[in-house]
Design a protein around this motif. Structure first.
Motif, short mmCIF file in Angstrom:
data_model
loop_
_atom_site.label_atom_id
_atom_site.label_comp_id
_atom_site.label_asym_id
_atom_site.label_seq_id
_atom_site.Cartn_x
_atom_site.Cartn_y
_atom_site.Cartn_z
N LEU A 234 40.97 37.78 41.14
CA LEU A 234 41.94 38.87 41.01
C LEU A 234 42.29 39.13 39.55
CD1 LEU A 234 44.00 40.71 42.65
CD2 LEU A 234 45.65 38.87 42.25
N VAL A 235 42.33 38.06 38.75
CA VAL A 235 42.66 38.17 37.33
C VAL A 235 41.44 37.74 36.53
CG1 VAL A 235 44.19 37.40 35.49
CG2 VAL A 235 45.09 37.72 37.80
N SER A 236 40.86 38.71 35.81
CA SER A 236 39.66 38.46 35.02
C SER A 236 39.75 39.25 33.72
CB SER A 236 38.42 38.83 35.84
OG SER A 236 37.24 38.41 35.17
N THR A 237 38.63 39.60 33.15
CA THR A 237 38.60 40.21 31.81
C THR A 237 39.48 41.44 31.70
OG1 THR A 237 36.34 39.38 31.52
CG2 THR A 237 37.07 41.15 30.05
N ALA A 238 39.37 42.37 32.64
CA ALA A 238 40.15 43.62 32.57
C ALA A 238 41.64 43.34 32.67
CB ALA A 238 39.71 44.57 33.68
N GLU A 239 42.00 42.37 33.50
CA GLU A 239 43.41 42.06 33.69
C GLU A 239 44.00 41.39 32.45
OE1 GLU A 239 41.57 43.19 37.18
OE2 GLU A 239 41.00 41.44 35.96
N PHE A 240 43.22 40.52 31.79
CA PHE A 240 43.72 39.92 30.55
C PHE A 240 43.90 40.99 29.48
CE2 PHE A 240 41.59 35.99 32.31
CZ PHE A 240 42.78 35.37 32.63
N ALA A 241 43.00 41.96 29.44
CA ALA A 241 43.12 43.05 28.48
C ALA A 241 44.36 43.88 28.74
CB ALA A 241 41.87 43.92 28.52
#
Length: 345
Positions: A234-241
């Motif tokens: 659910l939380v990956s590269t786009a979410e960290f950005a």
């Protein structure tokens, strides 16, 4: 615990029931009782590997479990099995559709660990926000007397850590743990936003904030949601950005598979995140061979990363709750009076 009527008592049960506890290493067992006139035999294993499940449950009417994986294939070898009762809240290690298809009731210990997990989450937040791990590493390296001060080890992007009243906490997963985390951090003076479901931004319930907006507003993100098909990574590269605060801290007390561990490591290494604290891993038991977060180079790198070995649930009250709920589930299954929130199949 409050009970409510479920669909009738179990029918066609033998008077004598064969109960098998597959793994007692984590919680132990209370003295087992069943409603009259039922009697039982009890077989207890301290640990069980997935490839031992079928053999150990082949004659069982009731299985008591914690985290061992039980597959549809294993269930095919268990023709008598009528109940799986988990002494824990999570049931992601069980093939629930297969249980339902075979008429096997699955009950859990929902809410048993709410206080412990929420308190651990707050402890992890403080450890990450105050950069305790990098500070400890520099202390052990003898750098304080060499340099005169190592306060820089507690800085993020050259800035001193925030106080609680300067934090905005985004809670992802607003069940029992999420609600308790919310109450605790509000008591510390933090602002709270509750994230809506990812992909449902157009229909966010009252009192919640669209998922992406919650991430953007947060200086702390606490992951409390269960692992399911729609929450894997659910939380990956786009979410960290999307986490716009340069000193944002991520805390994961849910399940390891909810957060992309490789992407989390990159976010820490590139300074996209100010820190992270995790109690759970995609593969457990976790070690350097299974998680990039536990690689020796990462431990020696000075990253602001706090890790604990899936111990957020651990507390005396949790164990007492687990034992009480186990007995309630056993009696409730036989009498037909079960707590609806604990019915998983």
């Amino acid at each position: 615990m409050t009970s409510a009527s479920a669909p009738g008592p179990a029918t066609d049960l033998p008077q004598h029931l064969n109960i098998v506890a597959l793994e007692t290493v984590f919680t132990g067992l209370p003295p087992i009782t069943l409603p009259e006139p039922h009697t039982f035999s009890l077989t207890v294993y301290e640990r069980t590997r997935p490839n031992q499940v079928a053999e150990r449950l082949k004659d069982a009417d009731i299985a008591i479990v914690t985290t061992v994986v039980i597959t549809a294939q294993a269930l095919e070898a268990c023709p008598k099995l009528r109940l799986i009762t988990a002494i824990v809240a999570g049931t992601d290690s069980l093939d629930l559709p297969a249980c339902k298809a075979r008429g096997i009731r699955v009950l859990n210990a929902s809410g048993c660990n709410v206080d412990a997990v929420a308190e651990h989450a707050v402890g992890l937040y403080f450890a990450a926000r105050r950069k305790m791990v990098p500070s400890m590493q520099q202390l052990h390296q003898g750098l304080w007397p060499q340099r005169g001060t190592i306060i820089h080890s507690a800085l993020t992007n050259g800035e001193a850590p925030r106080s609680c009243r300067d934090e905005t906490v985004a809670i992802v997963g607003y069940g029992g743990v999420g609600k308790r985390v919310s109450a605790l951090v509000k008591a510390l003076g933090m602002a709270v936003v509750v994230a809506g479901r990812k992909g449902e931004e157009a229909s966010v319930p009252a009192g919640r904030v669209p998922f992406w907006e919650a991430l953007a507003a947060a200086s702390v993100v606490v992951i409390c949601c269960p692992l399911a098909a729609d929450t894997a990574n659910l939380v990956s590269t786009a979410e960290f950005a999307a986490m716009k605060q340069a000193d944002c801290v991520l805390v994961n007390v849910a399940r390891g598979g909810v957060v992309d561990e490789a992407a989390l490591l990159v976010a820490l290494q590139t300074g996209q995140l100010g820190g992270a604290a995790v109690d759970v891993f995609a593969v457990e038991p976790a070690g350097p061979a299974t998680s990039p977060l536990l690689a020796p180079a990462v431990a020696a790198s000075g990253l602001n990363l706090v890790v604990t070995p899936h111990t957020a649930w651990l507390a005396a009250q949790t164990k007492a709750n687990q034992h009480a709920m186990l007995l309630e589930n056993l009696h409730g299954f036989i009498t037909g009076v079960m707590v609806p929130e604990r019915i998983r199949a």
